[in-house]
Scaffold this active site. Structure first.
Site, short mmCIF file in Angstrom:
data_model
loop_
_atom_site.label_atom_id
_atom_site.label_comp_id
_atom_site.label_asym_id
_atom_site.label_seq_id
_atom_site.Cartn_x
_atom_site.Cartn_y
_atom_site.Cartn_z
N SER A 1 0.83 -1.21 0.00
CA SER A 1 0.00 0.00 0.00
C SER A 1 0.86 1.26 0.00
O SER A 1 0.37 2.33 -0.35
CB SER A 1 -0.88 0.03 1.25
OG SER A 1 -1.80 -1.01 1.20
N HIS B 1 -1.49 -2.62 -7.02
CA HIS B 1 -2.11 -2.40 -5.72
C HIS B 1 -3.61 -2.68 -5.74
O HIS B 1 -4.38 -1.94 -6.36
CB HIS B 1 -1.83 -0.95 -5.28
CG HIS B 1 -2.39 -0.62 -3.94
ND1 HIS B 1 -3.19 0.48 -3.72
CD2 HIS B 1 -2.29 -1.26 -2.76
CE1 HIS B 1 -3.54 0.50 -2.44
NE2 HIS B 1 -3.01 -0.53 -1.84
N GLU C 1 -4.44 -0.32 -8.78
CA GLU C 1 -3.53 0.74 -9.22
C GLU C 1 -2.23 0.10 -9.70
O GLU C 1 -1.57 -0.60 -8.93
CB GLU C 1 -3.24 1.70 -8.07
CG GLU C 1 -4.49 2.47 -7.65
CD GLU C 1 -4.30 3.30 -6.38
OE1 GLU C 1 -4.86 4.39 -6.30
OE2 GLU C 1 -3.60 2.84 -5.45
N ASN D 1 -5.71 5.93 -1.89
CA ASN D 1 -5.42 6.02 -0.46
C ASN D 1 -4.93 7.40 -0.03
O ASN D 1 -5.08 7.78 1.14
CB ASN D 1 -4.41 4.95 -0.03
CG ASN D 1 -5.08 3.60 0.13
OD1 ASN D 1 -6.31 3.52 0.19
ND2 ASN D 1 -4.30 2.55 0.18
N1 NAD Z 1 -4.97 -4.97 4.43
C1 NAD Z 1 -5.26 -4.07 3.48
O1 NAD Z 1 -6.29 -3.40 3.52
C2 NAD Z 1 -4.34 -3.90 2.30
C3 NAD Z 1 -4.84 -3.33 1.12
C4 NAD Z 1 -4.00 -3.24 0.01
C5 NAD Z 1 -2.68 -3.64 0.10
N2 NAD Z 1 -2.21 -4.16 1.26
C6 NAD Z 1 -0.82 -4.61 1.30
O2 NAD Z 1 -0.81 -6.03 1.16
C7 NAD Z 1 0.28 -6.57 1.89
C8 NAD Z 1 -0.24 -7.64 2.84
O3 NAD Z 1 -1.20 -7.08 3.68
P1 NAD Z 1 -2.25 -8.00 4.47
O4 NAD Z 1 -3.23 -7.09 5.09
O5 NAD Z 1 -2.72 -9.10 3.60
O6 NAD Z 1 -1.29 -8.60 5.62
P2 NAD Z 1 -1.51 -9.88 6.56
O7 NAD Z 1 -0.74 -9.60 7.80
O8 NAD Z 1 -2.94 -10.25 6.63
O9 NAD Z 1 -0.75 -11.05 5.75
C9 NAD Z 1 0.62 -11.07 5.52
C10 NAD Z 1 1.01 -12.52 5.29
O10 NAD Z 1 2.36 -12.56 4.79
C11 NAD Z 1 2.99 -13.69 5.36
N3 NAD Z 1 4.43 -13.50 5.26
C12 NAD Z 1 5.22 -12.68 5.99
N4 NAD Z 1 6.49 -12.75 5.55
C13 NAD Z 1 6.50 -13.64 4.51
C14 NAD Z 1 7.50 -14.13 3.63
N5 NAD Z 1 8.76 -13.72 3.71
N6 NAD Z 1 7.15 -15.02 2.68
C15 NAD Z 1 5.87 -15.44 2.57
N7 NAD Z 1 4.86 -15.00 3.39
C16 NAD Z 1 5.17 -14.11 4.33
C17 NAD Z 1 2.45 -13.77 6.77
O11 NAD Z 1 2.61 -15.07 7.31
C18 NAD Z 1 0.98 -13.39 6.54
O12 NAD Z 1 0.20 -14.54 6.30
C19 NAD Z 1 0.99 -5.40 2.55
O13 NAD Z 1 2.07 -4.99 1.75
C20 NAD Z 1 -0.07 -4.31 2.57
O14 NAD Z 1 0.48 -3.00 2.49
C21 NAD Z 1 -3.02 -4.32 2.37
#
Ligand code: NAD
Length: 288
Positions: free
Chosen positions: A123, A144, A156, A195
């Site tokens: 993000s 994104h 995006e 965002n």
């Molecule tokens: N939550 C949101 O609203 C949102 C929206 C858009 C983008 N994002 C982006 O998406 C990404 C993930 O966010 P999320 O909310 O899904 O997080 P989350 O914490 O729900 O999930 C992250 C996952 O990554 C895994 N992980 C960590 N290190 C790892 C590695 N080295 N190899 C493989 N897996 C690994 C963890 O075990 C976990 O299951 C972030 O970069 C965030 O900025 C989040």
């Protein structure tokens, strides 16, 4: 690379975002590997997706056969090598930490075929902070998605100075193939478009709450009933996770050194108390 060469997609990180992005790709007919270092997270992802798909079948939005076919194309794995060795396109969706992402990009670069594009769903982290961890910066970009990825239509696509025109165009086309609407950002900017706009709204909502002008519920009502937003800012922070909101602000503060970019007092308190929103049952609202 031509869009028609993309047969296999790998999604790394099976959390809130990665799990649903993988399902979107599998529903669109791609062979998908969903990888996570944490087996529990993978099991949770599978269970959650089965629930979502069952509800769609029950509502008649998808047929049981479509769902079965999608699951037969979706592989849940802990080995990164298995996930990316034959892949054409990688979508990274791991924890929002720059060093973790750089390490992962370097590893994917080592394991994946030379033609493979590596996109980050981050993000806030622009891909020029990741591209130089690989030997293929021209094949690195941001892609994104929005939460929940099964529902939200926009993606995006961000073209960094290192990203080739071909990579940007293939990523735009892939977004359409998985039934989403892409927009292209021709320059990198932290937070991207949607965002950044939302951030201004959140700042104002938190300012109003912290100054005792109105409660979180009332501010949310103002947004839903006067501005016609589908969800209020506090309900939205609870949905995406207060930890995600906190990490995003900390990342922006670290990048800019701007004190006003720091997470607010109320968000910091909730973060420290483990009140992270829906996922912990309590955030600005309480969930049963
Ligand atoms: N939550 C949101 O609203 C949102 C929206 C858009 C983008 N994002 C982006 O998406 C990404 C993930 O966010 P999320 O909310 O899904 O997080 P989350 O914490 O729900 O999930 C992250 C996952 O990554 C895994 N992980 C960590 N290190 C790892 C590695 N080295 N190899 C493989 N897996 C690994 C963890 O075990 C976990 O299951 C972030 O970069 C965030 O900025 C989040």
């Amino acid at each position: 690379m031509d869009i028609n060469h993309i047969k296999q997609i790998s999604v790394v990180g099976s959390g809130a975002m990665g799990s649903q992005i993988a399902m979107v790709c599998a529903l669109a007919g791609y062979d998908v590997y969903l990888q996570d270092v944490n087996e529990e997270s993978l099991a949770k992802a599978k269970q959650s997706l089965e629930g979502h798909m069952k509800r769609r079948v029950d509502k008649g939005k998808l047929s049981a056969q479509e769902v079965d076919h999608a699951f037969s194309r979706l592989h849940f794995v802990t080995s990164l090598e298995e996930a990316v060795q034959g892949t054409d396109f990688v979508i990274e969706a791991i924890v929002e930490k720059l060093e973790a992402k750089r390490a992962l990009f370097a590893e994917v670069d080592r394991l994946a075929p030379a033609h493979t594009i590596i996109a980050s769903n981050s993000s806030t982290i622009i891909s020029s902070k990741l591209a130089d961890a690989t030997n293929r910066p021209e094949k690195v970009c941001n892609m994104h998605f929005f939460n929940p990825a099964l529902v939200m239509e926009l993606v995006e696509v961000v073209q960094g100075p290192h990203t080739s025109e071909e990579t940007a165009q293939v990523t735009m086309e892939l977004t359409r193939k998985i039934n989403k609407t892409p927009i292209l950002l021709q320059k990198e900017i932290s937070g991207f478009v949607a965002n950044r706009i939302l951030g201004k709204l959140m700042d104002e909502a938190i300012y109003l709450l912290e100054n005792g002008i109105a409660s979180a519920e009332e501010i949310d009502l103002a947004c839903t009933k006067a501005l016609n937003h589908p969800i209020g800012p506090f309900a939205l922070i609870d949905l995406t996770g207060i930890d995600v909101h906190y990490d995003v602000r900390m990342q922006r503060y670290k990048e800019t050194g701007d004190e006003s970019a720091r997470p607010s007092k109320i968000v910091t308190e909730k973060y420290q108390n483990g009140e992270l929103g829906r996922k912990t049952g309590k955030g600005f609202y309480t969930y049963s």
